[in-house]
Design a protein around this motif. Structure first.
Motif, PDB file in Angstrom:
ATOM      1  N   ARG A  50      12.320 -22.660  65.381  1.00 52.22           N
ATOM      2  CA  ARG A  50      11.527 -23.177  64.263  1.00 52.22           C
ATOM      3  C   ARG A  50      10.525 -24.180  64.808  1.00 52.22           C
ATOM      4  O   ARG A  50      10.909 -25.170  65.437  1.00 52.22           O
ATOM      5  CB  ARG A  50      12.414 -23.845  63.210  1.00 52.22           C
ATOM      6  CG  ARG A  50      11.608 -24.375  62.025  1.00 52.22           C
ATOM      7  CD  ARG A  50      12.470 -24.735  60.838  1.00 52.22           C
ATOM      8  NE  ARG A  50      13.184 -23.600  60.283  1.00 52.22           N
ATOM      9  CZ  ARG A  50      12.635 -22.671  59.500  1.00 52.22           C
ATOM     10  NH1 ARG A  50      11.344 -22.737  59.201  1.00 52.22           N
ATOM     11  NH2 ARG A  50      13.373 -21.699  59.022  1.00 52.22           N
ATOM     12  N   LEU A  51       9.267 -23.906  64.594  1.00 51.36           N
ATOM     13  CA  LEU A  51       8.199 -24.805  65.019  1.00 51.36           C
ATOM     14  C   LEU A  51       7.741 -25.638  63.836  1.00 51.36           C
ATOM     15  O   LEU A  51       7.403 -25.093  62.785  1.00 51.36           O
ATOM     16  CB  LEU A  51       7.009 -24.011  65.577  1.00 51.36           C
ATOM     17  CG  LEU A  51       5.766 -24.818  65.937  1.00 51.36           C
ATOM     18  CD1 LEU A  51       6.068 -25.787  67.082  1.00 51.36           C
ATOM     19  CD2 LEU A  51       4.612 -23.902  66.298  1.00 51.36           C
ATOM     20  N   LYS A  52       7.767 -26.948  64.016  1.00 54.08           N
ATOM     21  CA  LYS A  52       7.238 -27.856  62.996  1.00 54.08           C
ATOM     22  C   LYS A  52       6.063 -28.607  63.598  1.00 54.08           C
ATOM     23  O   LYS A  52       6.215 -29.289  64.623  1.00 54.08           O
ATOM     24  CB  LYS A  52       8.322 -28.846  62.538  1.00 54.08           C
ATOM     25  CG  LYS A  52       9.379 -28.233  61.655  1.00 54.08           C
ATOM     26  CD  LYS A  52      10.272 -29.304  61.053  1.00 54.08           C
ATOM     27  CE  LYS A  52      11.280 -28.699  60.086  1.00 54.08           C
ATOM     28  NZ  LYS A  52      12.159 -29.716  59.473  1.00 54.08           N
ATOM     29  N   VAL A  53       4.933 -28.480  62.977  1.00 53.68           N
ATOM     30  CA  VAL A  53       3.754 -29.194  63.432  1.00 53.68           C
ATOM     31  C   VAL A  53       3.532 -30.372  62.496  1.00 53.68           C
ATOM     32  O   VAL A  53       3.318 -30.189  61.294  1.00 53.68           O
ATOM     33  CB  VAL A  53       2.516 -28.290  63.475  1.00 53.68           C
ATOM     34  CG1 VAL A  53       1.305 -29.074  63.972  1.00 53.68           C
ATOM     35  CG2 VAL A  53       2.778 -27.077  64.347  1.00 53.68           C
ATOM     36  N   LEU A  54       3.605 -31.557  63.047  1.00 49.68           N
ATOM     37  CA  LEU A  54       3.533 -32.783  62.267  1.00 49.68           C
ATOM     38  C   LEU A  54       2.106 -33.303  62.192  1.00 49.68           C
ATOM     39  O   LEU A  54       1.375 -33.247  63.184  1.00 49.68           O
ATOM     40  CB  LEU A  54       4.440 -33.850  62.899  1.00 49.68           C
ATOM     41  CG  LEU A  54       5.879 -33.378  63.184  1.00 49.68           C
ATOM     42  CD1 LEU A  54       6.626 -34.425  64.015  1.00 49.68           C
ATOM     43  CD2 LEU A  54       6.603 -33.095  61.882  1.00 49.68           C
ATOM     44  N   ALA A  55       1.744 -33.788  61.031  1.00 42.17           N
ATOM     45  CA  ALA A  55       0.380 -34.291  60.822  1.00 42.17           C
ATOM     46  C   ALA A  55       0.129 -35.588  61.579  1.00 42.17           C
ATOM     47  O   ALA A  55       1.073 -36.331  61.891  1.00 42.17           O
ATOM     48  CB  ALA A  55       0.138 -34.510  59.333  1.00 42.17           C
TER      49      ALA A  55
END
Lengths: 117, 107
Positions: free
Chosen positions: B102-107
């Motif tokens: 699971r890839l989470k790209v954080l702002a």
């Protein structure tokens, strides 16, 4: 063109019952494969069918079976359901190898979510 | 044994940072490898395949037969890249999938 259609989308069964899931592939796709998706195990291969013949089967007990019809539609059946069979069952269709453009690329259905109580 | 290993269950990166999702495989023969992606509330879909040697949505993946790897890379992550990524290998009349990252790209 229509995508891969799986029915039913959701179903609840009790232990010991059996279930049949259906998959209609994209028109022209003659290969259909099935997968069990669970949070811990990811996608586990169940079977692959081509021209009504099962070409391969994954490591699942004999309670899991399937078939493919002459119009390429496929069904899978699970008998004597167990709690551990609760999962999302995904069907995918593809062109078989030998047709270069898009060969072996899976197009997935939305899945049938089975809950066993 | 035929196997696909994705060692990371979760990968969190900041927007604009490089991304590398790891995939290693075990297969005797010439493998056909794929990356599939599942965005929230969408179906699992093909991202790219090694024989195409193409870049899709800025992602690339190179097959390294010596290291038996097929890592997915993107130089600058975007928030819309947040999704579940699966590496897959086409064996004899079957597909073998990794357990997914699971890839989470954080702002």
């Amino acid at each position: 063109k229509a995508g891969v259609t799986q029915t039913p989308r959701y179903l609840i069964k009790t232990r010991g019952q059996q279930v049949t899931l259906s998959c209609s592939p994209i028109s022209g796709h003659r290969s259909v494969s099935w997968y069990q998706q669970t949070p811990g195990q990811g996608l586990q291969f169940l079977f692959e069918y081509f021209s009504e013949t099962q070409r391969n089967k994954g490591n699942f007990p004999g309670r899991f079976s399937g078939r493919q019809f002459s119009n390429s539609r496929s069904e899978m059946n699970v008998s004597t359901l167990e709690l551990g069979d609760s999962a999302l069952y995904l069907c995918a269709s593809s062109f078989p190898a030998g047709i270069l453009v898009g060969a072996n690329v899976l197009t997935f259905g939305a899945g049938s979510r089975l809950t066993v109580l | 044994a035929q196997r696909v290993t994705q060692p990371e269950k979760l990968l969190s990166v900041f927007k604009g940072a490089p991304v590398e999702l790891k995939c290693n495989y075990s297969y005797s023969g010439s493998p056909e490898l794929f990356w599939y992606v599942q965005y929230s509330r969408q179906r699992l879909q093909l991202l790219l395949r090694h024989i195409s040697r193409e870049s899709i949505k800025g992602f690339t993946a190179d097959l390294n037969k010596g290291e038996t790897s097929f890592h997915l890379k993107k130089p600058f992550a975007q928030e819309e890249d947040s999704a579940m990524y699966y590496c897959a290998l086409r064996g004899t009349y079957k597909y073998i999938f990794g357990t997914g990252t699971r890839l989470k790209v954080l702002a």
